[in-house]
Every structure is written in structure tokens, then in C-alpha cells.
Design an enzyme around this catalytic site. Sequence first.
Site, mmCIF file in Angstrom:
data_model
loop_
_atom_site.group_PDB
_atom_site.id
_atom_site.type_symbol
_atom_site.label_atom_id
_atom_site.label_comp_id
_atom_site.label_asym_id
_atom_site.label_seq_id
_atom_site.Cartn_x
_atom_site.Cartn_y
_atom_site.Cartn_z
ATOM 1 C CE LYS A 175 -28.478 -18.069 -11.497
ATOM 2 N NZ LYS A 175 -28.081 -17.097 -12.513
ATOM 3 C CG HIS B 179 -28.024 -13.988 -7.352
ATOM 4 N ND1 HIS B 179 -27.148 -14.136 -6.328
ATOM 5 C CD2 HIS B 179 -27.609 -14.825 -8.329
ATOM 6 C CE1 HIS B 179 -26.224 -15.007 -6.673
ATOM 7 N NE2 HIS B 179 -26.470 -15.440 -7.886
ATOM 8 C CG HIS C 271 -27.479 -20.128 -3.199
ATOM 9 N ND1 HIS C 271 -28.230 -18.990 -3.158
ATOM 10 C CD2 HIS C 271 -26.224 -19.737 -3.513
ATOM 11 C CE1 HIS C 271 -27.459 -17.954 -3.435
ATOM 12 N NE2 HIS C 271 -26.231 -18.382 -3.648
ATOM 13 C CD GLU D 268 -18.888 -20.897 -6.126
ATOM 14 O OE1 GLU D 268 -18.697 -19.749 -6.537
ATOM 15 O OE2 GLU D 268 -18.978 -21.184 -4.927
ATOM 16 C CE LYS E 234 -15.991 -19.781 -2.770
ATOM 17 N NZ LYS E 234 -16.771 -19.405 -3.952
ATOM 18 N NE ARG F 237 -15.099 4.956 1.727
ATOM 19 C CZ ARG F 237 -14.947 3.759 2.271
ATOM 20 N NH1 ARG F 237 -15.152 3.589 3.541
ATOM 21 N NH2 ARG F 237 -14.599 2.702 1.543
ATOM 22 C CG ASP G 131 -20.689 -18.125 0.355
ATOM 23 O OD1 ASP G 131 -21.315 -17.056 0.413
ATOM 24 O OD2 ASP G 131 -19.987 -18.452 -0.621
#
Lengths: 514, 310
Positions: A209, A205, A267, A243, A365, A64, A262
Site C-alpha cells: 500500500k 499486500h 500487518h 474491521e 472483527k 481444477r 491473522d
Amino acid sequence: MSETYRNPLRDPLDRRLPRMAGPSALVMFGVTGDLSRKKLLPAIYDLANRGLLSPGFGLVGFARRDWAAEHFAAVVREAVEENCRTPFRTDVWQQLLEGIRFVPGELDDDEAFQTLAATLAELDRAQGTGGNHAFYLSVPPRAFDTVISQLKRHHLAGDENDRELGRWSRVVIEKPFGHDLASARELERNVSAAFESQSVFRIDHYLGKETVQNMLAFRFANELFEPIWNRTYVDHVQITMAEDIGIGGRAGYYDGIGAARDVIQNHLLQLLALTAMEEPTSFAAEQLSAEKQKVLAATRPGRDLAQDAVRGQYLAGWAGGRYVKGYLEEEGIPPDSRTETYAAIRVDIDNRRWAGVPFYLRAAKRLPRRVTEVALILKPAPHLPFARTDSSGLGSNALVMRIQPDEGIALRFGAKVPATGMELRDVTMDFGYGRSFAESSPEAYERLILDVLLGDPPLFPRPEEVESSWAILDPVLEHWADSDESPQGYDSGSWGPECARQMLARHGRVWRRP
Amino acid sequence: MIIDLPDTSAADIGQRILSARSSVGMPTGLVFTLIAVAEGCSYDEVLAASIDAGREHPSRILVVTNAPGDTRLDAQLRLGEDVPGDIISLVFHGDLVKHRASVLLPLVLPDSSVVVWWPGTAPSAPGLDPIGRLAVRRITDAMGAPDPVPALVERALHYAPGDLDLTWTRLTKWRGLLAASLDHYRAPVRAVTVSSAPRNPVGLLLAAWLDDRLGVEVTLVDDPRGIGITGVTLDTDAGEIRLTRTDGTMAAFSAPGLPRRLVALPRRDINALITEELRRLDEDAAYSATMARLAGRWRANDPGSVEETP
């Protein structure tokens, strides 16, 4: 176009010959996003620089923005120069530049999609992209349906006629694939209404790896580890993704999703599948997926959800020498949010190899450092011919597969401390991929984009795996949704809430400090 | 740290590495030993390329040079100098030049593979050379020889499993593009023309590969204007597939019914070549078949000259 054609210049023994993508155009929706700028565009350049893209390659940005093609090319160039991993070369850039186009528009704008169709037709002529198109949906999941139905409506999703001519149309979507089993199924229905199942590439992703493939090599290329890879020797398994950052600017995405959806659903359950599965007949996509699917189908959450699934929320505090806000004080988070930023669950695998061996999965996190690993904690030796004081420093043997950072394998075992007396202590034998193979491994997205263009799917999760993962997680999510309790607070920069410690302590176990 | 060891022995060198390592830290996971024999080429360039390769492949690197004078061994160790492995330069003086393997054998790492690289002049039969016999892979470079074409042909005639000439590594991108073109134009190839600068071994080897794979007439044409290979034409029933490169960096690709497109096809420097080569320590079957074909083509064209090649 016969099926039996064999390219005389290709020889299975000639392994040096690169796998090169054929003529094709890659259309990127959401090309102005962070992921595109930092990962996808640089990965495309790196592929070109490694000589893995066909001269007939086109890149079409869709966003956009009221940009001319030249402006877009300048944006791409900037992103590439900033983030590419191979040296920037003007000759390679020149090659890419010839195939760069831009289509401005909204995702629900028919006119923009007509322009897109015309642009692709023009690329096929001018650049020789051969009618092969891949559509990369780097857009929020709620926009998937819109884009997919637009592609279908404008005849970009490929049909019988295209297939007959040997042309392909592929679509790439990024996780999350739904937010529970029902929504995952709905997404799957919508995608498969437009694209054939082998033309849909779900990108996680993590699976691109190197280390995930290293895990397969480690498990199945060696004789040393297989004998202990079962309930006889393994006490329990801990799979961690920690994380050190908070949610940053992702409040809109994260709140209501939480750590379990998440990270654990995709994962960690994929890592569990790779750790626990049986040996596949081959590494072909079909075989690999069959084994992963089988072990995921045998996996279920712990029996007592109140004790076997815990969640936490980070509080304000000092993390790594900086004062950081608590989750509820982050911008855009409602003060009564019950979204978890720490999730730990126990799952069990009901099969001969793993019965009775708990797999503890945790994702969080604002922990002390960023680390992802799979640790197999072995049972204690059946008998220790040492005085108890001699072996007081001795823990359980452990085999740790570090995914990031510093990918490698660590083996923890007891050794005698040099002295006249007998004293035992744990030591670590450590192998780092980066130390033995300093060769920079390709960025995960490079490999994944190349696989999409080649139509080679072994590293992509299949819809059955996605659905099995949700089936494992759904009872936990429902339990939390029905619970009156809020997630327990934990200090930012600590290893998580007290309830997580108790979850393991009840069975005499402790979380590893990774 | 750099340690100079004049007039030394293999045992001394081994001892000094061990004690130096306890202060700078042990490298774990060295994956192989690379022996670079710097004869007929620049020592500094060889050292630089070896260090570059060592960055990608942590290894023990032994750089061998010869010098006149009384029989003696001088060594210089480099440890922890921005490379993960050990770099040992060895200068052989006098009669010791004939017994270099006796120094090298105790210095190669246990268990792992040994690779020998001759960047300049190489023995005519690397597999029979005393240093060559220490290795599983023997890398030569015809471009480093005074007369590249006969050097490559000689290696084809004396090929032994484990030999590899960097001429082959220089071809990888060309071969990749040509193979990719036939993935999409599935017409049988009737004839091939390869053009390259005169006395260029790369073009010669590419012609041998195409001959071996396609089994059709492959003509090699001299192109005095070019650098390296300047073009390949595959003549198919559907028309010509052509890949041309005149400036040594950008190539133009054209095929029947398609626009002419540019593709980056730069010549790569020696550091990139040796680094790529060290990625693979296994036998290269395609190279072996190509060298056999090159030897066959040479004998058929020029049977008389074989014995005279240096």
C-alpha cells in the site's frame, strides 16, 4: 550476457521513463479464487493498461476446472471488466489475450504439471516470454508444499543452467507464513529447498500500500517529527486494525487462527517495525529489511502476559443498524471454540529510543468501523500555566498516521476556545493524501506484481522478519493455549471487551476511539 | 457554485473566494496553482482539461483569456463544482491584456508551485514572458500551434530550465517500449530510422532523443499514410528491432529470433497528457538534453531557416 551492460536508452535522471517488466509469464495457481478475481487479474490488466507489461507477457491459469483456454479468457475478461481500476480498453485486452493460457488439473497431478511445463515452453516460443516464469500461489497454505515440490520435480523452479542463460523463476506466496515459529521455519525450509532465497516473494499486500511508503517518506523526509520520535516525548503508541465485518464465509480458515495470528503477526508488527525502526541507509530492500529486522529483534511482549495480552470474542448484537450473529453462532464454528476475534497485546522495545514506551497492538472483527492507524500519544506538557478548570477539556497531544480509510496524517493539539475567558480544547489538524493528491494511487497488488516481475523486493517481508514476528507472538499464543479462560465476550459493534479497557486503564491510559 | 464577477479586481476575487469558501467548505491541501492561458485555442476545451487535471491534483486553476473592448477584468469563480480546488476564469479586456501578471500575482496560492500552460499559441521564449516568469514549470504544446514543427524547434532554441512541451509527454510510452527492448537485446545499435506523418513534431523529438542517447545516425522519414509516429527501427548487430504502429492504437513489436507481438500504444488525449505532466513539478533533465540535441540537429541541417521561424 555481461554484468556491465548499461542500456543506452536508460538514464537515472530520466525518471519519467516507466519501470517496465521484461518478458515473462505469470502462472496463477488458485486462479478461480476470490482474490484472483477481485484483485490479481484486474491488477494485471491495469498494469498492461498503464504500459508496464512487456509485449512478451503471458498469463497461465491453473485450476481444477475443465475449461478450454477461451473459456478461461472469458472468465478473466469478466473479472477484469468488473474490477479494473483503469478504463477497460479493447486494444489493451487484445494485447493481454494473445498470452493467456489455461491448464486444468489437480495440484498433485503430475500430468497437469507436464502440461504446464509444455504450455510455458509454447508461450516462450509463441509469445516470447523468454523463459522467465513467476508462480503465484493463491492457494491455501497447506497446499504450498505440494505445489512447490511439483514445480521442483518438473524442473520449473529454475536451475544453474537457467540462471546462466539469464532466465529466472520466482515464486510468490501469500500470508499466513506458518502459524507459529516452528511451522514458519518449516515452510521456509521447504520453499528454499526448491527456490533460491531472492526468488521467493512473500506477499503481505499491506506492505504494497502507498501509505506504508508514505510512512517512510513522512518519517525520513521531514525534520519536524524526528526530534519527538522517542521516549522523551512519546508516552505510548497504539496500533489498531479494526474491521466492522465478522468472519463471513471464512470459518474454515479463521477458526483456530484468530486475530493475533491473522493480523498482529504480520500487518501490525510490520507497522510497528516501520514506526519504530531507525533510519535505513537507503530504501534498498537489504537496508530496509536490516532496520526492520533489528527493531523486531528488540521487541518482546509485556512481562505480565495475564495482564498485557487480552482476547475477546464477538457476541450477537446490533452492529451499525443490523442484527448480526455472535462468533460461536457463525456457520462452521464449533460452539466451544476459543479462537479470539479481538486481540490486544502490549509489546516493549528494548532499545535506547523506545525503552519504557509501551506499544499497544489491537486487531479485531465486528468493531464499529473499519480503520487501520498508528497513533503516537505524547506525554502531557510538564507544566500547564492555566487554571485546572481551563484545561479540563485538554487531552494528550497525538500524532496519528491513518492507513485506511482516508489515508492521512492527523495532529491533535490544544487550542483556546474563542471567548473572553481562557478555555482550552483539543482540535485536529488533518492532512489527507486523497485531498492533496487525488491521483488514484495504484492498487497494492499492481505494485507488488510489478515488483515480482522486476525482481525488486523492498516491499516484501523477508524470512528473518517473519520469524522474528513469530518469536514475539509465540509466548502470547502459548500463554493463551495454556490458559483455562475463554476469550471474553464483547458486543458486536462495540469497541471491544472490558478486559481490553482494563489493560490500559491500569496504567492510566485509554484506547483511542479511532 | 458559480459566481460571476463582471468588472472586478484581484482583491475582490480573493475576498469572494474566502467568503464563498466559508459556505461550501475549505479545500485543504491544494498543491499548486495552474495558470492556463487560452490563446489560439478553444476556451471550453482548455477549461475541460483543466477541470480534469484539477480532479487528480487539487489546485487553484486560473484560466486566462483575452477580449477586445475597454480596459476591464471580468471573472467567474467555480467552487465545489465536482472539483476539489478553485477554478477562476479571467477575461482581460483592452489594455489590461498587457498587465495580466499584475492580476495573477495576488491570486496564486502562497508557498506552493505555480505552473503555466499554453495549450494553443505560446510566447517564443516562455521563460521570459511576464506570466511565464511567475511559474516554476512552463508547459507548451507544439501541436496547438498553427505550424507545429517550427514551434517545437523554436522552443528548443529558446529552451530555459522549467520549460516543457507536451510533445515530450506524448513520447513517454514509445520511449518506454524502446528502452525496454534494449534491456533484453543487448547488442549495440548501429543506426536508427524513425518514420512519422509529415510535419509531425513528435517524430522529430523522438529522433532527437534517440540521437542524444545512442549517438548514432538517426534518420527521420516521412510516412504520409500514418497518424503521428508510425514506426521506429533500431538496427543492431543481431538484427532489426522494430516497433510499428499504423492505426494510431496497436503497435507491432518484433525483434531478432522472436515472434511478432502486439502491444497497445494508443494516442492519448490532451486531458491525459496534462494530467500526467502535472505529476512532476521538477526539472526534467532528459527533456533538457533532448531539446539541446534537437536544436543542434536543426542548426546542422538547416542553419539558414532558424531566424525565419515564427
